[in-house]
Design an enzyme around this catalytic site. Structure first.
Site, PDB file in Angstrom:
ATOM      1  N   PRO A   2       0.773  -1.223   0.000  1.00 37.07           N
ATOM      2  CA  PRO A   2       0.000   0.000   0.000  1.00 37.07           C
ATOM      3  C   PRO A   2       0.802   1.270   0.000  1.00 37.07           C
ATOM      4  O   PRO A   2       1.721   1.441   0.785  1.00 37.07           O
ATOM      5  CB  PRO A   2      -0.679  -0.080   1.351  1.00 37.07           C
ATOM      6  N   GLU A   3       0.420   2.209  -0.840  1.00 38.17           N
ATOM      7  CA  GLU A   3       0.767   3.599  -0.560  1.00 38.17           C
ATOM      8  C   GLU A   3      -0.529   4.245  -0.086  1.00 38.17           C
ATOM      9  O   GLU A   3      -1.550   3.559   0.051  1.00 38.17           O
ATOM     10  CB  GLU A   3       1.378   4.264  -1.800  1.00 38.17           C
ATOM     11  N   LYS A  52      -0.350   6.524   5.540  1.00 40.37           N
ATOM     12  CA  LYS A  52      -0.471   5.071   5.436  1.00 40.37           C
ATOM     13  C   LYS A  52      -1.087   4.469   6.693  1.00 40.37           C
ATOM     14  O   LYS A  52      -1.099   3.248   6.851  1.00 40.37           O
ATOM     15  CB  LYS A  52       0.912   4.456   5.168  1.00 40.37           C
ATOM     16  N   ARG A 125       2.788  12.576  14.670  1.00 37.64           N
ATOM     17  CA  ARG A 125       3.986  12.092  13.977  1.00 37.64           C
ATOM     18  C   ARG A 125       3.805  12.076  12.464  1.00 37.64           C
ATOM     19  O   ARG A 125       4.725  11.734  11.734  1.00 37.64           O
ATOM     20  CB  ARG A 125       4.284  10.634  14.392  1.00 37.64           C
ATOM     21  N   ASN A 166       7.214   4.512  -2.561  1.00 41.31           N
ATOM     22  CA  ASN A 166       8.260   4.400  -3.573  1.00 41.31           C
ATOM     23  C   ASN A 166       7.772   4.681  -4.995  1.00 41.31           C
ATOM     24  O   ASN A 166       8.526   5.186  -5.827  1.00 41.31           O
ATOM     25  CB  ASN A 166       8.886   3.005  -3.497  1.00 41.31           C
ATOM     26  N   ARG A 262      15.889   1.129  -0.680  1.00 40.63           N
ATOM     27  CA  ARG A 262      14.739   1.055  -1.610  1.00 40.63           C
ATOM     28  C   ARG A 262      15.223   1.282  -3.033  1.00 40.63           C
ATOM     29  O   ARG A 262      16.186   2.017  -3.261  1.00 40.63           O
ATOM     30  CB  ARG A 262      13.683   2.117  -1.258  1.00 40.63           C
TER      31      ARG A 262
END
Length: 274
Positions: A2-3, A52, A125, A166, A262
DNA sequence: CCTCTATGGCGAA
DNA sequence: TCGCCCTAGAGGC
């Protein structure tokens, strides 16, 4: 897998199909048995996504800890399946009020019951989310433009761009013609704004279509009318996982490099360093 | 059967 | 920066 767009889509599906009546909650695999027993038979008040992070708020009758906090991580998934599905390691199962559909959680990075205070802690956060209209873009722009870190790194920082992963990183930078290696402080206000506005557009499209499509129609290669299926992730993209293939815009070969663990993809010609 | 991979993020060094 | 966690599917032998 998931994004942010996936998480927002999940929240929407939960709101559409799982509110209005009591839901059955269980943990077939057993890991979240305690949480499941506390929630079983109660109603969902609201599901929502910040970046997310997925939050499923239950009604207060559950107790002080009435929110399920889920983070899918890299391999987690929340799928909507027939109620009798047994396949795989189902950590959490929520059955809709009409008992026709079950949300099945597999492989999450996090899943736990939280109270209002911890909910606020997680929000604190989490940075501005291109899929929410409560984003403070002015302070984001300032933060990016005062950082020595590369824009490729900054885009993956959830405190700055919540929900970007990503694929959106690679695609937004390509579409804006910006190299991932340029330090944030070397970007103009217009460039940061351009990245943000593009993420807003691309990710909203991702929520609607359920996959990441970033290629403008004038750049789509001629596929004789057939749907492509370029990659497992499902959408049509300029650079993500296209290393060694020709750039749709300039024909140069797409580059790949591992950066902070990544895979980073970009076109050296369309996204020059400076 | 095995190994590898993935749209993440954490904590140890 | 690295190792590790979580899962499922693909590919190799």
């Amino acid at each position: 897998m998931p994004e942010g767009h996936v998480i927002h889509r999940l929240a929407r599906t939960l709101n559409d199909g799982f509110r209005g009546g009591p839901v059955a909650v269980s943990s077939p695999q057993g890991r979240f048995a305690r949480a499941a027993s506390l929630l079983d038979g109660h109603r969902i008040r609201l599901a929502e996504a910040y970046g997310k992070h997925l939050f499923i708020h239950f009604e207060d009758t559950v107790g002080p800890e009435a929110t399920v906090y889920i983070h899918l991580g890299l391999i987690g998934q929340l799928r909507f399946e027939p109620v009798d599905t047994q396949k795989g390691q189902i950590r959490l199962r929520i059955v809709d009020p009409t008992s026709t559909c079950a949300a099945h959680l597999r492989g999450p990075q996090f899943c736990r019951l939280i109270d209002r205070e911890e909910f606020q802690t997680i929000l604190a956060r989490t940075g501005p989310d291109p899929l929410r209209d409560d984003a403070d873009v002015a302070s984001l722009t300032t933060a990016v433009r005062s950082s020595r870190r590369s824009i490729g790194t900054l885009l993956m920082d959830q405190k700055l761009f919540a929900g970007v992963g990503n694929i959106y990183r690679a695609e937004a930078l390509f579409r804006q013609g910006i190299s991932p290696f340029i330090p944030g402080k070397d970007l103009s206000e217009q460039e940061v704004r351009g990245i943000w506005d593009d993420l807003v557009e691309l990710m909203a499209k991702g929520v609607e279509e359920g996959e990441i499509n970033t290629v403008r129609s004038e750049h789509l290669p001629d596929r004789m009318g057939r749907k492509p299926r370029v990659d497992d992730h499902g959408g049509e993209v300029y650079v993500y996982r296209r290393a060694g293939l020709e750039c749709y815009v300039c024909g140069h070969l797409i580059s790949e490099q591992v950066l902070q663990g990544r895979n980073l993809f970009w076109c050296r010609h369309c996204q020059p360093e400076r």
